[in-house]
Design a protein around this motif. Structure first.
Motif, PDB file in Angstrom:
ATOM      1  N   ALA A  63      36.204  31.014  39.647  1.00 11.16           N
ATOM      2  CA  ALA A  63      37.478  31.193  38.960  1.00 11.16           C
ATOM      3  C   ALA A  63      37.323  32.156  37.787  1.00 11.16           C
ATOM      4  O   ALA A  63      38.211  32.948  37.494  1.00 11.16           O
ATOM      5  CB  ALA A  63      38.004  29.854  38.469  1.00 11.16           C
ATOM      6  N   ALA A  64      36.193  32.070  37.114  1.00 18.77           N
ATOM      7  CA  ALA A  64      35.901  32.869  35.920  1.00 18.77           C
ATOM      8  C   ALA A  64      34.427  32.610  35.618  1.00 18.77           C
ATOM      9  O   ALA A  64      33.820  31.744  36.257  1.00 18.77           O
ATOM     10  CB  ALA A  64      36.792  32.430  34.763  1.00 18.77           C
ATOM     11  N   THR A 119      48.797  44.253  43.525  1.00 13.95           N
ATOM     12  CA  THR A 119      47.703  44.044  42.580  1.00 13.95           C
ATOM     13  C   THR A 119      46.901  45.327  42.354  1.00 13.95           C
ATOM     14  O   THR A 119      46.811  46.167  43.253  1.00 13.95           O
ATOM     15  CB  THR A 119      46.755  42.915  43.062  1.00 13.95           C
ATOM     16  OG1 THR A 119      45.661  42.826  42.170  1.00 13.95           O
ATOM     17  CG2 THR A 119      46.217  43.177  44.461  1.00 13.95           C
ATOM     18  N   GLY A 120      46.330  45.441  41.186  1.00 15.88           N
ATOM     19  CA  GLY A 120      45.491  46.592  40.858  1.00 15.88           C
ATOM     20  C   GLY A 120      44.046  46.368  41.271  1.00 15.88           C
ATOM     21  O   GLY A 120      43.213  47.268  41.165  1.00 15.88           O
ATOM     22  N   THR A 121      43.736  45.179  41.755  1.00 20.64           N
ATOM     23  CA  THR A 121      42.374  44.886  42.210  1.00 20.64           C
ATOM     24  C   THR A 121      42.085  45.638  43.511  1.00 20.64           C
ATOM     25  O   THR A 121      42.951  45.718  44.373  1.00 20.64           O
ATOM     26  CB  THR A 121      42.233  43.373  42.477  1.00 20.64           C
ATOM     27  OG1 THR A 121      42.636  42.678  41.304  1.00 20.64           O
ATOM     28  CG2 THR A 121      40.811  42.992  42.807  1.00 20.64           C
ATOM     29  N   THR A 134      38.846  36.143  43.189  1.00 19.96           N
ATOM     30  CA  THR A 134      39.100  36.592  41.828  1.00 19.96           C
ATOM     31  C   THR A 134      40.506  36.201  41.405  1.00 19.96           C
ATOM     32  O   THR A 134      41.366  35.921  42.225  1.00 19.96           O
ATOM     33  CB  THR A 134      38.932  38.127  41.732  1.00 19.96           C
ATOM     34  OG1 THR A 134      38.845  38.492  40.363  1.00 19.96           O
ATOM     35  CG2 THR A 134      40.080  38.878  42.365  1.00 19.96           C
ATOM     36  N   MET A 135      40.696  36.198  40.106  1.00 23.84           N
ATOM     37  CA  MET A 135      42.025  35.928  39.536  1.00 23.84           C
ATOM     38  C   MET A 135      42.638  37.283  39.197  1.00 23.84           C
ATOM     39  O   MET A 135      41.973  38.127  38.596  1.00 23.84           O
ATOM     40  CB  MET A 135      41.830  35.099  38.262  1.00 23.84           C
ATOM     41  CG  MET A 135      43.056  34.442  37.759  1.00 23.84           C
ATOM     42  SD  MET A 135      43.392  32.933  38.666  1.00 23.84           S
ATOM     43  CE  MET A 135      45.010  32.555  37.992  1.00 23.84           C
ATOM     44  N   THR A 136      43.872  37.489  39.586  1.00 17.36           N
ATOM     45  CA  THR A 136      44.495  38.776  39.298  1.00 17.36           C
ATOM     46  C   THR A 136      46.014  38.629  39.250  1.00 17.36           C
ATOM     47  O   THR A 136      46.555  37.570  39.566  1.00 17.36           O
ATOM     48  CB  THR A 136      44.097  39.815  40.372  1.00 17.36           C
ATOM     49  OG1 THR A 136      44.583  41.092  39.985  1.00 17.36           O
ATOM     50  CG2 THR A 136      44.653  39.457  41.735  1.00 17.36           C
ATOM     51  N   LEU A 137      46.676  39.702  38.840  1.00 17.15           N
ATOM     52  CA  LEU A 137      48.137  39.717  38.841  1.00 17.15           C
ATOM     53  C   LEU A 137      48.624  40.252  40.177  1.00 17.15           C
ATOM     54  O   LEU A 137      48.131  41.275  40.649  1.00 17.15           O
ATOM     55  CB  LEU A 137      48.668  40.652  37.749  1.00 17.15           C
ATOM     56  CG  LEU A 137      48.933  40.146  36.345  1.00 17.15           C
ATOM     57  CD1 LEU A 137      49.651  41.248  35.558  1.00 17.15           C
ATOM     58  CD2 LEU A 137      49.778  38.900  36.327  1.00 17.15           C
ATOM     59  N   ALA A 142      50.295  35.656  38.022  1.00 16.38           N
ATOM     60  CA  ALA A 142      48.840  35.514  38.104  1.00 16.38           C
ATOM     61  C   ALA A 142      48.494  34.629  39.295  1.00 16.38           C
ATOM     62  O   ALA A 142      49.075  33.556  39.472  1.00 16.38           O
ATOM     63  CB  ALA A 142      48.304  34.908  36.817  1.00 16.38           C
TER      64      ALA A 142
ATOM     65  N   ARG B  13      40.532  46.797  36.307  1.00 15.86           N
ATOM     66  CA  ARG B  13      41.810  46.094  36.411  1.00 15.86           C
ATOM     67  C   ARG B  13      42.881  46.861  35.640  1.00 15.86           C
ATOM     68  O   ARG B  13      42.578  47.533  34.654  1.00 15.86           O
ATOM     69  CB  ARG B  13      41.696  44.687  35.815  1.00 15.86           C
ATOM     70  CG  ARG B  13      40.818  43.756  36.624  1.00 15.86           C
ATOM     71  CD  ARG B  13      41.330  43.649  38.043  1.00 15.86           C
ATOM     72  NE  ARG B  13      40.444  42.851  38.852  1.00 15.86           N
ATOM     73  CZ  ARG B  13      40.521  41.544  39.001  1.00 15.86           C
ATOM     74  NH1 ARG B  13      41.469  40.876  38.375  1.00 15.86           N
ATOM     75  NH2 ARG B  13      39.689  40.907  39.772  1.00 15.86           N
ATOM     76  N   PRO B  14      44.137  46.735  36.068  1.00 15.94           N
ATOM     77  CA  PRO B  14      45.216  47.409  35.343  1.00 15.94           C
ATOM     78  C   PRO B  14      45.416  46.784  33.959  1.00 15.94           C
ATOM     79  O   PRO B  14      45.181  45.585  33.778  1.00 15.94           O
ATOM     80  CB  PRO B  14      46.438  47.192  36.230  1.00 15.94           C
ATOM     81  CG  PRO B  14      46.103  46.017  37.065  1.00 15.94           C
ATOM     82  CD  PRO B  14      44.626  45.993  37.229  1.00 15.94           C
ATOM     83  N   GLU B  17      47.054  43.306  32.973  1.00 13.48           N
ATOM     84  CA  GLU B  17      46.395  41.993  33.036  1.00 13.48           C
ATOM     85  C   GLU B  17      45.835  41.574  31.682  1.00 13.48           C
ATOM     86  O   GLU B  17      45.360  40.455  31.529  1.00 13.48           O
ATOM     87  CB  GLU B  17      45.252  42.032  34.074  1.00 13.48           C
ATOM     88  CG  GLU B  17      45.732  42.162  35.497  1.00 13.48           C
ATOM     89  CD  GLU B  17      44.633  41.897  36.527  1.00 13.48           C
ATOM     90  OE1 GLU B  17      43.502  41.571  36.140  1.00 13.48           O
ATOM     91  OE2 GLU B  17      44.932  42.033  37.719  1.00 13.48           O
ATOM     92  N   SER B  59      45.368  37.599  32.497  1.00 14.67           N
ATOM     93  CA  SER B  59      45.747  37.275  33.885  1.00 14.67           C
ATOM     94  C   SER B  59      44.569  37.404  34.839  1.00 14.67           C
ATOM     95  O   SER B  59      44.756  37.517  36.041  1.00 14.67           O
ATOM     96  CB  SER B  59      46.872  38.203  34.348  1.00 14.67           C
ATOM     97  OG  SER B  59      47.970  38.071  33.494  1.00 14.67           O
ATOM     98  N   GLY B  60      43.364  37.406  34.293  1.00  9.79           N
ATOM     99  CA  GLY B  60      42.172  37.487  35.134  1.00  9.79           C
ATOM    100  C   GLY B  60      41.229  36.364  34.795  1.00  9.79           C
ATOM    101  O   GLY B  60      41.570  35.196  34.937  1.00  9.79           O
ATOM    102  N   CYS B  61      40.051  36.719  34.287  1.00 10.01           N
ATOM    103  CA  CYS B  61      39.027  35.702  34.026  1.00 10.01           C
ATOM    104  C   CYS B  61      39.261  34.951  32.711  1.00 10.01           C
ATOM    105  O   CYS B  61      38.555  34.008  32.407  1.00 10.01           O
ATOM    106  CB  CYS B  61      37.651  36.351  34.015  1.00 10.01           C
ATOM    107  SG  CYS B  61      37.458  37.657  32.781  1.00 10.01           S
TER     108      CYS B  61
END
Lengths: 177, 92
Positions: A63-64, A119-121, A134-137, A142, B13-14, B17, B59-61
């Motif tokens: 998660a992180a 997403t930008g990932t 991964t966590m992303t927008l 989110a 990442r953008p 986030e 919005s990520g880790c």
């Protein structure tokens, strides 16, 4: 006392959107346990997979840093959840998020193109291999994204945002259906 | 502003986030006088060039990072977790 009874219902029901190149389907609302390890502590991935993930594929997801999600399709009783959380002690702390996070699957040949809209990932298989998460927008929401196959991703999102994200994904899938 | 920000944990990442807190400067000790606190809370140098800032990957880790950004070109030359930054003396 209200005459309306509070009833439990799933966030996405048994919704599914199926076509040849893209398929979006709700996953069972089983269990989601968030595990928080100690800052600078060891990688608990293998420990979690063996002790509470039951060795199931993709049961443990990063998660992180020092945090993981343990997910499964089976809903747990309060006793089972307590046992699971006790197992973590003293290596980590766990929080039951089973009712707070909802999962759905997006799969098909166009899945990378669909997600890349939101997403930008980098979701190419080289940068985002099977098993990676991964966590992303996605848009403004989110979400936790896991690759479960070459052309399949699982998306886990806060329950209150599940319908919105589902609708966003359905809209992003429109040109492929 | 740079569009893509390198997170040491998540990769590129953008910027959407992230949440930016501002300059990564040393916090005064608990017995510092009012002038030092005044400087710390309100006064910034606003240099043209390299600048260390606290960024939160909201919005990520969800980790706090120290991002080194050029205020003239917006190019990002480095980013690291705040715990690493504290160890190496970049932030306090």
């Amino acid at each position: 006392m209200s005459e309306y009874r509070v009833t439990r219902r799933s966030a996405l029901g048994s919704n599914a959107l199926r076509s040849e190149r893209i398929c979006i389907s709700a996953l069972p609302e089983g269990h989601v346990i968030q595990v928080m390890g100690k800052e600078g502590g060891p990688d608990l991935g293998a420990f979690l997979s063996e002790k509470i993930g039951g060795g199931a594929k993709f049961a443990v997801r990063i998660a992180a840093p020092f945090q993981w999600y343990v997910v499964g399709d089976r809903a747990l009783s309060p006793e089972e959840t307590d046992t699971m959380l006790d197992t973590l002690h003293p290596h980590a702390a766990g929080v039951d998020q089973s009712h707070g996070r909802v999962r759905f699957q997006v799969e098909g040949a166009m899945v990378e193109r669909l997600l890349a809209k939101g997403t930008g990932t980098d979701v190419s298989v080289e940068a985002f291999p099977v098993g990676h998460s991964t966590m992303t927008l996605i848009g403004h929401i989110a979400a936790h994204v896991t690759r479960v196959g070459e052309h399949a991703f699982e998306i886990m999102v806060l329950r209150g945002f599940a319908e919105s994200l589902w609708d966003d994904c359905a809209r992003m899938a429109q040109e492929f259906t | 502003m740079a569009s893509l920000v390198p997170c040491p944990h998540c990769g590129m990442r953008p910027k959407e986030e992230f949440t930016i807190k501002g300059a990564a400067i040393a916090r005064p000790g608990s017995h510092a006088d009012a002038n030092e606190w005044m400087d710390y809370v309100y006064l910034r140098n606003n240099p043209l060039g390299t600048y260390d800032e606290y960024w939160h990957h909201t919005s990520g880790c969800r980790r706090w990072l120290v991002v080194t950004r050029d205020t003239g070109t917006h190019e990002i030359s480095a980013s690291c977790d705040v715990t690493v930054a504290v160890k190496t003396g970049v932030a306090a």
